[in-house]
Scaffold this motif. Structure first.
Motif, PDB file in Angstrom:
ATOM      1  N   ASN A 162      29.662  61.339  43.680  1.00 40.02           N
ATOM      2  CA  ASN A 162      28.675  61.568  42.624  1.00 40.02           C
ATOM      3  C   ASN A 162      27.903  62.866  42.817  1.00 40.02           C
ATOM      4  O   ASN A 162      27.183  63.303  41.946  1.00 40.02           O
ATOM      5  CB  ASN A 162      27.656  60.424  42.597  1.00 40.02           C
ATOM      6  CG  ASN A 162      28.355  59.096  42.374  1.00 40.02           C
ATOM      7  OD1 ASN A 162      29.317  59.041  41.610  1.00 40.02           O
ATOM      8  ND2 ASN A 162      27.905  58.067  43.058  1.00 40.02           N
ATOM      9  N   VAL A 163      28.016  63.410  44.013  1.00 39.73           N
ATOM     10  CA  VAL A 163      27.230  64.581  44.334  1.00 39.73           C
ATOM     11  C   VAL A 163      28.114  65.807  44.209  1.00 39.73           C
ATOM     12  O   VAL A 163      29.185  65.868  44.803  1.00 39.73           O
ATOM     13  CB  VAL A 163      26.688  64.481  45.776  1.00 39.73           C
ATOM     14  CG1 VAL A 163      25.851  65.699  46.110  1.00 39.73           C
ATOM     15  CG2 VAL A 163      25.876  63.208  45.938  1.00 39.73           C
ATOM     16  N   GLN A 164      27.639  66.777  43.438  1.00 41.16           N
ATOM     17  CA  GLN A 164      28.428  68.009  43.313  1.00 41.16           C
ATOM     18  C   GLN A 164      28.530  68.666  44.676  1.00 41.16           C
ATOM     19  O   GLN A 164      27.564  68.721  45.427  1.00 41.16           O
ATOM     20  CB  GLN A 164      27.746  68.949  42.329  1.00 41.16           C
ATOM     21  CG  GLN A 164      28.756  69.908  41.689  1.00 41.16           C
ATOM     22  CD  GLN A 164      28.073  71.151  41.180  1.00 41.16           C
ATOM     23  OE1 GLN A 164      26.966  71.070  40.679  1.00 41.16           O
ATOM     24  NE2 GLN A 164      28.734  72.281  41.321  1.00 41.16           N
TER      25      GLN A 164
ATOM     26  N   GLY B 127      28.045  71.082  47.013  1.00 47.62           N
ATOM     27  CA  GLY B 127      27.137  72.222  46.987  1.00 47.62           C
ATOM     28  C   GLY B 127      27.475  73.235  48.044  1.00 47.62           C
ATOM     29  O   GLY B 127      28.557  73.218  48.637  1.00 47.62           O
TER      30      GLY B 127
ATOM     31  N   HIS C  18      29.544  60.227  47.946  1.00 51.08           N
ATOM     32  CA  HIS C  18      29.555  61.680  47.809  1.00 51.08           C
ATOM     33  C   HIS C  18      30.211  62.126  46.510  1.00 51.08           C
ATOM     34  O   HIS C  18      29.944  63.201  45.997  1.00 51.08           O
ATOM     35  CB  HIS C  18      30.292  62.308  49.001  1.00 51.08           C
ATOM     36  CG  HIS C  18      29.769  63.645  49.374  1.00 51.08           C
ATOM     37  ND1 HIS C  18      29.073  63.882  50.527  1.00 51.08           N
ATOM     38  CD2 HIS C  18      29.813  64.842  48.742  1.00 51.08           C
ATOM     39  CE1 HIS C  18      28.729  65.150  50.590  1.00 51.08           C
ATOM     40  NE2 HIS C  18      29.166  65.755  49.518  1.00 51.08           N
TER      41      HIS C  18
END
Lengths: 403, 403
Positions: B261-263, B265, B259
């Motif tokens: 790596n994932v902005q 949201g 996670h």
């Protein structure tokens, strides 16, 4: 029929489900033969637990006010009764001497009513069983539409009307995820928020059409290049051609390994689509919302057409029970532009069946609705739909940046 | 002042920002000395690019309709001009002979107005600069409240009113994540959706108080045990005592390695809180929504008080420019129960400063609002707030399940 009436509400709440409840209660109370009107708390669960309110002892005035209040005033349940559960229900109805059973709900609820009616017949017990329709998914067969859907559709249309205006002010890609596991009606309602030809939603993805990621990205890219922005409405239930949910698929693709342990919650599909667009199209401003529970229970966004029809299916249910001689589900039939009639449809024709968007409502490209759908939905949204306006002043000639 | 007027809109849209625009435009057009009224597209970005609409050539009727349309009719921008950018702005204003500059926006916008005014002074150019306030965050200092906040607060209150009814029908834990990075006003507005003493939101978490996970879980557990359900309002900006955003912290804690790596949201904070409650409290039905863009741009949920005040700050800005002799920001001052006056406050007293919820608005336990806050917010929500009603029928004695 005489004696005792029992009303209950099942499944997901809607903005007008209490209109049906109040319609059934008030209509029942008009009959001299009706001694008691009970309401079961939390649907079939409350029946089995014998959690009943005596609605004969509720004021007409407060009932009217509850009718205007969204969500299920009696409480609801997600229980999906099997045959044994239905026998329990029947036992309780029998013990309390209930003669008329009205259940307000969707597919599963209509099936419950069908099985309970069968149990009564087997026991040669005189029980009148009527299903009163409601569902924001609009997925019941035979009926033109389901009470609850028009108000939810109005919420979705107004939400996308606003999202489009917001997206026009601060351009980028916006994704709104709408409820609907199998039927795309509610997602398609987003298209009714459009006014000007370049308004969003520019793309609408529904479960009736297989979702292809490459096609999706190409659609978004083309729209973004054309308008400098893109508003997208997506059903939570979209799946690929093999029926694999897109949320599951994208989560894997993003190599979100640990995510596998996390149940895909409210925002997951929206967040994943946002991520895919950012990664593969390199667009910076990409935002996603999941409309979530707001779309079925927001207080203050309701269709007056939906309200009156929800009230009437409740009233009609009682009239069919009192003056008729058979069980059934109350169905709405469109007769004009716009007018309706109500019928009583056999339970076995409704129970457990699912309606999806017919092809004539879906544009050939699969990402838009047709005028037939607009004609179908617009009258259901009711009076006083908001309207959006734009500035039209002429452009002023540049002075410093002349070409 | 004479000659040419320029109006622009900056930052996040609101439901009533066009009222301020229309107020400024129509008031300007009343002055015989005003030759042209320009609107810049997309805020300061449109000024630098010389993208102007001539609003002298727009009908009064359409302006009135645009005034009632949410979001920024001229378009907006997220650009935060530095000194060099402001010099570019000033150059354009000078080239077009603009005498009056009105900028509708929040903190950043007021600072832009301040710097542009300084540039004009340096160049000895007669430019009147007025900041017109708007922000759903309600975080501008000096002004009693900011136009845009009351309508967003009304949306949040109505959303939680519905969420509470939904949660009462199908009990469990519900979390609604509300906008607000630093100020908790909008999240706290959720409390205005309460009517009956056991209504939700039962817990309100705002950025003004450090968020402690153990304390949070204990609060949720206690509420769930007491009411059999729990409705929670959470600011997107909640952080721990060291200022670490909770979304970041929980993501790590769930060992959501990928996670990282994932902005984070739209739905992330809500989903993470849902997951934590499921894991640590073992409650099954836990749901989360992120109110997202709906809360600032939903069409059809607006406060009439907010509409008229947003209109008036636009009109007053022009009057201060035409009849006054100094720059400033229009501020709202509460005088009664409920009435207001408008003042012109020096830009340097407003620019770049942030107001948060005062202690007197926050309950001692940190998870509720005070009556002082209710008294502050209620009149801003305007007329016709919906009201929720409950069934009150007496319980029916059980027959099969007697104790």
């Amino acid at each position: 029929m005489t004696g005792k009436v029992l009303v209950a509400q099942g499944g997901g709440p809607t903005a007008v489900i209490n209109q049906s409840l109040v319609g059934a209660v008030l209509e029942s109370r008009k009959f001299r033969s009706v001694e008691k009107v009970y309401g079961a708390l939390h649907g079939v669960r409350g029946i089995v637990d014998e959690d009943f309110l005596d609605l004969t002892q509720e004021t007409t005035h407060n009932l009217e006010l509850v009718g205007e209040t969204p969500s299920s005033g009696l409480g609801s349940t997600r229980d999906k009764p099997d045959a044994a559960y239905c026998r329990e229900i029947f036992k309780v109805l029998q013990a309390h001497g209930i003669d008329n059973f009205f259940y307000i709900g969707g597919n599963d609820s209509s099936d419950t009513v069908r099985i309970v009616a069968e149990e009564a017949k087997k026991a040669a017990y005189g029980l009148r069983c009527i299903h009163i329709p409601k569902t924001i998914d609009n997925d019941l067969v035979i009926t033109d539409h389901c009470p609850g859907f028009p108000s939810a559709a109005r919420f979705v249309a107004q939400a996308f009307m606003g999202a489009n205006l917001d997206n026009a002010a601060l351009p980028g890609v916006y994704i709104g995820v709408v409820m609907g596991r199998h039927a795309g009606f509610l997602t398609a309602a987003a298209a009714l928020g459009k006014k000007f030809p370049d308004d969003g939603p520019h793309l609408v993805y529904i479960p009736e059409r297989a979702f292809d990621e490459d096609r999706f990205l190409a659609d978004v890219k083309a729209t973004y290049e054309r308008y400098g922005r893109c508003v997208i409405a997506v059903s939570e239930g979209i799946a690929d051609k093999d029926g694999v949910p897109i949320a599951t698929k994208l989560a894997k693709e993003i190599e979100h390994d640990a995510h596998g342990n996390v149940q895909l919650g409210g925002g997951a599909l929206g967040d994943l689509l946002v991520e895919i667009i950012k990664r593969k199209l390199g667009i910076k401003r990409v935002r996603g919302d999941t409309l979530g529970y707001l779309q079925r229970s927001f207080v203050g966004c309701v269709s007056d057409v939906d309200q009156r029809e929800a009230r009437e299916v409740g009233e009609k249910a009682v009239q069919y029970a009192m003056f008729g001689d058979r069980d059934g589900s109350v169905t709405i039939h469109r007769t004009g532009w716009y007018s309706v009639d109500y019928h009583l449809t056999p339970l076995e024709d409704i129970a457990g069946k699912t309606k999806v968007m017919p092809d004539e409502f879906i544009a050939e490209n699969g990402t838009d609705v047709t005028d037939a759908f607009r004609l179908y939905l617009r009258p259901l949204l009711g009076r006083g739909m908001p309207d959006a306006f734009r500035l039209r002043g002429n452009r002023v000639a540049k002075i410093l940046k002349q070409d």
